[in-house]
Write an enzyme that holds these catalytic residues in place. Structure first.
Site, PDB file in Angstrom:
ATOM      1  N   ASN A   9      71.729  34.247  19.333  1.00 20.30           N
ATOM      2  CA  ASN A   9      71.992  34.948  20.592  1.00 20.30           C
ATOM      3  C   ASN A   9      73.222  35.825  20.387  1.00 20.30           C
ATOM      4  OD1 ASN A   9      72.467  35.806  23.180  1.00 20.30           O
ATOM      5  ND2 ASN A   9      73.250  33.827  23.916  1.00 20.30           N
ATOM      6  N   LYS A  11      74.488  37.851  22.387  1.00 24.06           N
ATOM      7  CA  LYS A  11      75.170  38.133  23.664  1.00 24.06           C
ATOM      8  C   LYS A  11      75.400  39.653  23.773  1.00 24.06           C
ATOM      9  CE  LYS A  11      77.307  33.643  23.157  1.00 24.06           C
ATOM     10  NZ  LYS A  11      77.789  32.574  23.998  1.00 24.06           N
ATOM     11  N   GLU A  98      75.395  31.311  30.487  1.00 25.28           N
ATOM     12  CA  GLU A  98      76.179  32.442  31.019  1.00 25.28           C
ATOM     13  C   GLU A  98      75.449  33.114  32.177  1.00 25.28           C
ATOM     14  OE1 GLU A  98      76.869  34.267  27.190  1.00 25.28           O
ATOM     15  OE2 GLU A  98      77.995  32.454  26.689  1.00 25.28           O
ATOM     16  N   GLU A 168      71.919  23.085  25.726  1.00 30.27           N
ATOM     17  CA  GLU A 168      73.206  23.720  25.456  1.00 30.27           C
ATOM     18  C   GLU A 168      74.233  23.235  26.480  1.00 30.27           C
ATOM     19  OE1 GLU A 168      72.868  27.615  23.150  1.00 30.27           O
ATOM     20  OE2 GLU A 168      72.561  28.109  25.234  1.00 30.27           O
TER      21      GLU A 168
HETATM   22  C1  PEP Z   1      74.893  30.552  23.011  1.00 31.82           C
HETATM   23  O1  PEP Z   1      75.287  31.647  23.377  1.00 31.82           O
HETATM   24  O2  PEP Z   1      73.745  30.178  23.309  1.00 31.82           O
HETATM   25  C2  PEP Z   1      75.786  29.686  22.235  1.00 31.82           C
HETATM   26  C3  PEP Z   1      75.373  28.493  21.898  1.00 31.82           C
HETATM   27  O3  PEP Z   1      77.004  30.212  21.913  1.00 31.82           O
HETATM   28  P1  PEP Z   1      78.031  29.623  20.810  1.00 31.82           P
HETATM   29  O4  PEP Z   1      77.230  29.293  19.583  1.00 31.82           O
HETATM   30  O5  PEP Z   1      79.007  30.726  20.585  1.00 31.82           O
HETATM   31  O6  PEP Z   1      78.659  28.385  21.387  1.00 31.82           O
END
Ligand code: PEP
Length: 249
Positions: A9, A11, A98, A168
């Site tokens: 991801n 982002k 998010e 998550e």
């Molecule tokens: C995510 O954006 O789904 C995520 C797990 O971010 P990170 O790996 O930066 O914690």
């Protein structure tokens, strides 16, 4: 034998030129491998560049990070699922933490988005996870189940069977803290049991990914945990070499 799924991801990172450079570098580190699935979720504005850069590597599939629940219309600034599909996306993140916690996305909206994804031929990767306060209050299981049921409420059991889920924990995303492999396994087992109920299948095969501060140092251990079928990676997927190390875990 696991057939792990690795999802990046990005982002709101990587403009088209950076993304093309990333793909060139990543492909040099990651020759085609049949025994794993690799997905990348670039920003929607970068999707076209990445689709083009990956045209000779159909083994790596792309997705968008969010869609609107309506297919088209007066929704300025939103991504449509059918347009994302036509632009090269095959997957979509639904209910990312998010989206829920920065943009106020509700459980009901995640359900409508999952339905829109399936309608458009996109595979949803449904994200669920508890906040630290919910974890400390012993609510992890109930929160995750509530989010899961809502996100899958408007699709058929066979469509659930071909979706993906990511656990998550909100407190682990971008914080450098991860769930322990044992804790991740416990929550994944709760999710798996619910998926069995929802799909009516005794051996359901929906991949359940763990996400939250995964990096090249902890990926192998997390992936080895029971019921962890893959990894959803944010920050550590932005560097081509680091991401290649993770997908080779
Ligand atoms: C995510 O954006 O789904 C995520 C797990 O971010 P990170 O790996 O930066 O914690």
């Amino acid at each position: 034998m696991k057939h792990p799924v690795f999802a990046a991801n990005w982002k709101m990172n990587h403009a088209p030129a950076d993304a093309k450079a990333f793909v060139r570098q990543f492909l040099a580190y990651f020759p085609r491998q049949q025994d794993r699935t690799v997905l990348i979720f670039p920003p929607a504005l970068t999707l076209h560049a990445v689709t083009d850069a990956l045209k000779d590597r159909p083994d790596i599939q792309l997705g968008v990070q969010n869609i609107h629940w309506e297919d088209k219309g007066a929704f300025t600034g939103e991504n449509s699922a059918p347009i994302a599909r036509a632009a090269g996306a095959r997957y979509v993140l639904v209910g990312h933490s998010e989206r829920r916690h920065v943009f106020g996305e509700t459980d009901e909206e995640t359900g409508k988005k999952t339905a829109a994804a399936v309608r458009a031929g996109l595979t949803p990767l449904v994200c669920v996870g508890e906040t630290l306060a919910q974890r400390n209050a012993g609510e992890t299981g109930s929160v995750v189940l509530r989010q899961l049921r809502a996100a899958l409420a408007h699709i058929e059991p066979h469509q659930i069977s071909s979706s993906l889920v990511a656990y998550e924990p909100v407190w682990a995303i971008g914080t450098g803290k991860t769930a322990s492999p044992a804790d991740a396994s416990t929550v994944h087992a709760i999710i798996r049991s619910e998926l069995r109920t929802l799909t009516g299948e005794r051996e359901e095969a929906v991949p359940i990914l763990y996400g939250g501060s995964v990096n090249s140092g902890n990926a192998t251990t997390l992936l080895a945990a029971p019921d962890v079928d893959g990894l959803l990676v944010g920050g550590a997927s932005l560097d081509a070499e680091g991401w290649a190390t993770i997908v080779r875990a």
